[in-house]
Motif scaffolding. Structure first.
Motif, short mmCIF file in Angstrom:
data_model
loop_
_atom_site.label_atom_id
_atom_site.label_comp_id
_atom_site.label_asym_id
_atom_site.label_seq_id
_atom_site.Cartn_x
_atom_site.Cartn_y
_atom_site.Cartn_z
N TRP A 1 0.74 -1.23 0.16
CA TRP A 1 0.09 0.02 0.06
C TRP A 1 0.79 1.04 0.10
O TRP A 1 1.89 1.35 0.42
CB TRP A 1 -0.75 0.02 1.29
N SER A 2 0.39 2.41 -0.60
CA SER A 2 0.99 3.83 -0.68
C SER A 2 1.44 4.40 0.64
O SER A 2 2.10 5.09 0.83
CB SER A 2 0.44 4.50 -1.47
N SER A 3 0.60 4.22 1.68
CA SER A 3 0.56 4.74 3.04
C SER A 3 -0.20 3.73 4.05
O SER A 3 -0.72 2.92 3.76
CB SER A 3 -0.22 6.15 2.88
N GLU A 4 0.36 4.11 5.31
CA GLU A 4 -0.18 3.25 6.44
C GLU A 4 -1.72 3.69 6.34
O GLU A 4 -2.72 2.69 6.86
CB GLU A 4 0.30 3.72 7.66
N ARG A 5 -2.24 4.96 6.30
CA ARG A 5 -3.62 5.04 6.23
C ARG A 5 -4.50 4.27 5.09
O ARG A 5 -5.36 3.62 5.50
CB ARG A 5 -4.02 6.69 5.99
N GLU A 6 -3.71 4.04 3.91
CA GLU A 6 -4.55 3.55 3.07
C GLU A 6 -4.52 2.06 3.18
O GLU A 6 -5.63 1.24 3.24
CB GLU A 6 -3.78 3.82 1.75
N ALA A 7 -3.49 1.32 3.92
CA ALA A 7 -3.55 -0.10 4.24
C ALA A 7 -4.67 -0.16 5.43
O ALA A 7 -5.65 -1.25 5.33
CB ALA A 7 -2.21 -0.46 4.67
N ARG A 8 -4.80 0.63 6.39
CA ARG A 8 -5.69 0.51 7.34
C ARG A 8 -7.39 0.64 6.85
O ARG A 8 -7.94 -0.16 7.28
CB ARG A 8 -5.24 1.60 8.61
N LEU A 9 -7.22 1.69 6.07
CA LEU A 9 -8.80 1.86 5.60
C LEU A 9 -9.14 0.58 4.48
O LEU A 9 -10.26 0.13 4.68
CB LEU A 9 -8.85 3.12 4.61
#
Length: 403
Positions: free
Chosen positions: A354-362
């Motif tokens: 994923w491009s970011s931790e936020r994207e991975a979490r969502l």
């Protein structure tokens, strides 16, 4: 089995998921999460600082009755029409950007819709230079010729890749093409076309280990013996940890607790570490989902998190019996491994991270919640885990929330 009380983190994640998905409707996101549409709408209003159930209003214009007011109203109506037209144009353009907002997609949209809206209007809305658009149109024939040549090269690349059983990358494919045709072909061009058509050679990649056994820790007996079935819900569970790769950053880790009877994800937790708290949070979430876990079996591998004293204590306090398979045998926890593989296959879709931790979490939040509420499971007669449980014995439970 809908829930009555939603944790604050679940509400915040639901609102964040809706806002992160361009073009999504409140109804579609609510269906994915298994919540009522109006419930999600009220969460969004609350996050915006508005009273749930209230409708946004605009202040009424003062009635002056003068010509200036009429002129302002006419200008406002004109601006509204322009904005509505711009909205409609952008909606149509969105279909052209399904595979990325590349310039060529914008130019093609202008070419296809110029008669109705005009080149100037479309270029202004899409942020294009008219001179660039006209140049793109003049050079269309040359581009078509290049595409035809590269289509032929792509066919030869696919053949060479297939004949190597999918093991050749761009350097070896370049050599094959040169020997085959006796013509000079640039290796950078081959590499670019190879990437474009989604081919790559076999590369050995280091495996990311999430199971680090503690040799000195006490081991639990194997109470499952590779029988990943259960005659009733809330009797047998499997637990595991998998990693969520994030490009350019340390990975996240996902711990899961899965009911073997319904394949329901009863509990889960995400963190940026693999300490015992991660698996404890997942088991605690499962306990909240079921109300209690007394007498249930939780089967795991020999990871240090599961053999830790703190995890053993939380199992005892919850009335859960621990079970462990053989060290180093993925088959002894095949149900959890299969779940992890499906999760990554359907969320990453071939990406390496994923491009970011936020994207991975969502994305994890959406998929894991949708897995319970909507994703059809072949072992359950193509029903979702919650639908399957509802058919067995309808009883109120709560959805799980990540720690």
């Amino acid at each position: 089995m809908g829930m009555k009380h939603y944790p604050a983190e679940f509400k915040a994640d639901a609102v964040a998921l809706y806002r992160s998905r361009s073009g999504a409707t409140i109804k579609s996101v609510a269906a994915d999460l298994g919540v009522n549409t109006e419930t999600l709408r009220n969460w969004i209003r609350a996050a915006d600082g508005r009273r749930p159930g209230a409708h946004s209003t605009q202040p009424a214009a003062a009635r002056t009755g003068g010509d200036d007011v009429q002129a302002e109203l006419a200008a406002a109506r004109k601006r509204i029409r322009e904005l509505e037209e711009e909205r409609d144009i952008l909606r149509k353009a969105a279909r052209y950007f399904a595979n990325g907002d590349a310039l060529v997609n914008r130019y093609q949209f202008v070419e296809d819709h110029q008669r109705r809206h005009g080149v100037k209007r479309l270029c202004d809305i899409l942020g294009l230079s008219r001179s660039s658009f006209y140049y793109w149109r003049r050079t269309a024939a040359a581009r078509a010729a290049r595409r035809a040549v590269e289509a032929g090269i792509a066919a030869r690349i696919r053949k060479a890749h297939q004949e190597s059983d999918g093991t050749y990358g761009a350097p070896r494919i370049t050599a094959e093409l040169r020997d085959e045709g006796g013509q000079v072909i640039n290796h950078k061009r081959v590499a670019r076309i190879t990437r474009t058509i989604g081919l790559e050679g076999v590369r050995l990649r280091p495996r990311h280990r999430t199971t680090l056994a503690d040799q000195a820790a006490a081991k639990a007996p194997d109470l499952i013996c590779r029988d990943f079935t259960a005659s009733a819900v809330n009797t047998k569970y499997v637990g595991d940890i998998t990693y969520l790769p994030v490009r350019g950053a340390k990975p996240l880790y996902l711990a899961t607790v899965i009911d073997l009877a319904s394949r329901r994800l009863a509990g889960w937790a995400i963190a940026d570490h693999m300490r015992a708290e991660l698996v404890i949070d997942a088991l605690t979430a499962a306990e909240k989902t079921r109300g209690n876990l007394t007498g249930a079996v939780i089967h795991t591998d020999h990871g240090s998190q599961y053999t830790s004293r703190s995890f053993a204590e939380i199992c005892r306090s919850a009335g859960v019996r621990q079970s462990m398979g053989a060290i180093g045998s993925s088959a002894d926890n095949a149900a959890a491994e299969s779940f992890n593989a499906a999760f990554k296959r359907e969320t990453l879709k071939g990406r390496k991270g994923w491009s970011s931790e936020r994207e991975a979490r969502l994305e994890a939040f959406r998929w894991l919640t949708r897995y319970n509420t909507r994703r059809r499971h072949s072992r359950l007669g193509q029903r979702s885990p919650i639908s399957y449980e509802n058919a067995l014995q309808p009883a109120p439970t709560t959805l799980t929330q990540a720690a």
